[in-house]
Design an enzyme around this catalytic site. Structure first.
Site, PDB file in Angstrom:
ATOM      1  N   LYS A 181      28.220  38.317  38.813  1.00  0.00           N
ATOM      2  CA  LYS A 181      28.982  37.909  39.662  1.00  0.00           C
ATOM      3  C   LYS A 181      29.192  36.187  38.731  1.00  0.00           C
ATOM      4  O   LYS A 181      28.191  34.959  39.139  1.00  0.00           O
ATOM      5  CB  LYS A 181      28.240  37.640  40.968  1.00  0.00           C
ATOM      6  N   LYS A 234      32.367  40.505  38.688  1.00  0.00           N
ATOM      7  CA  LYS A 234      32.748  40.196  39.892  1.00  0.00           C
ATOM      8  C   LYS A 234      33.813  38.139  39.666  1.00  0.00           C
ATOM      9  O   LYS A 234      33.164  37.675  39.042  1.00  0.00           O
ATOM     10  CB  LYS A 234      32.051  39.867  41.335  1.00  0.00           C
TER      11      LYS A 234
END
Ligand code: PBG
Length: 309
Positions: A181, A234
């Site tokens: 992330k 992400k």
């Protein structure tokens, strides 16, 4: 001929719909920076999930906005916290017909907006945060979550959550780890929707540098070793190379999160008549599949399912 030789396909089976539920509102509140997305009441959430289930969307992931925030995010793991209330409602509504994932983090619940609890000097305390995540995961699993999805990027979070789930009778509950992330500028609209912008500083001490790809492999290695059943990259579009590299290096299912800013850019350009929003949406989601993702968390889930059905 194109249909015969197509290498990848986008299907309703690939989609996970992220949804927001807010405590203490009487009717759904539209999120201005995400046209088509709302902060739901428990009742409007129930209806939305019913509609997604009837469309054949296999899963949703839930984010909660509590009425009260404090320094340790107390409502994140309380039995009557908004996420636990919503999970019980949804479990009751869809039974086993749908996978209900729960985002496991603190930023929506803390008054300072960080994903962990803070030391006296205002730094995020990694190890103290792990205890909070473990407790939140157990509360969510107890309320009916099928999948626990830790998104806070603390070191050791998967191991801590796995241990707590196993000790509390949830050995069968899988973990979807937000493993790679990035500290992205594309989360802005989400922070409006989840009311979780950090009140000072940024998330660069725990989220990844967009400059790094090898580091993503290291992060994923750690999470898989700690017991992650599925891993996530992400955002999605700016990190297709990361997805592709992970696809070669790992056999676990890979999720990609097409995040709020990616959604907002499509909606804004389409509203101006500058792009064909539907065509761009389908192209982007298919590209994420081509890079190697097995499934996609996307605010486009409902409209794409309606299109593909
Ligand atoms: C943090 C979390 C964030 C998103 C999902 N979980 C925001 C952040 O890290 O600031 C962003 C998702 C999106 O932009 O759609 N719990």
């Amino acid at each position: 001929m194109r249909r015969l030789v197509a290498e990848y396909r986008l299907s309703t089976d690939d989609l996970v719909a992220p949804l927001f539920v807010k405590e203490g509102i009487d009717s759904p509140e539209p999120v201005t920076s995400m046209p088509g997305v709302s902060q739901h009441t428990v009742e409007s959430l129930r209806k939305e999930v019913r509609a997604l289930c009837d469309l054949g969307v296999p899963a949703v992931i839930l984010f909660g906005i509590p009425r009260h925030k404090d320094s340790v995010g107390s409502s994140a793991d309380s039995n009557d916290g908004i996420v636990q209330i919503a999970l019980r409602t949804l479990r009751d509504e869809v039974g086993a017909a749908m996978v209900i994932m729960s985002d496991t983090c603190l930023d929506e619940f803390t008054d300072h907006g960080h994903c962990g609890i803070l030391t006296a000097s205002g730094a995020v305390d990694n190890d103290a945060t792990l205890d909070r995540y473990a407790s939140i995961a157990v509360a969510q699993a107890s309320a009916g979550a099928d999948v626990i999805a830790p998104s806070g990027m603390m070191d050791g979070q998967v191991a801590a959550i796995r241990g707590a789930l196993d000790d509390n009778g949830f050995a069968q509950t899988p973990i979807l780890a937000y493993a790679a992330k990035y500290a992205s500028a594309l989360y802005g609209p989400f922070r409006d929707a989840a009311e979780c912008a950090p009140q000072f500083g940024d998330r660069k001490s725990y989220q990844m540098d967009p400059a790094n790809a090898r580091e993503a492999l290291a992060e994923v290695d750690l999470d898989v070793a700690e017991g992650a059943d599925m891993i996530m990259v992400k955002p999605a579009m700016s990190y297709l190379d990361v997805i592709a590299r992970l696809r070669v290096a790992h056999d676990v299912p890979i999720a990609a999160y097409h995040v709020s800013g990616e959604y907002a850019m499509i909606k804004a350009a389409a509203a101006n008549g500058w792009i064909d929003g539907t065509a761009v949406a389908l192209e982007q989601l298919l590209s994420i599949k081509r890079a190697g993702a097995d499934f996609i968390l996307t605010y486009l889930a409902r409209e794409v399912a309606e299109l593909l059905n």
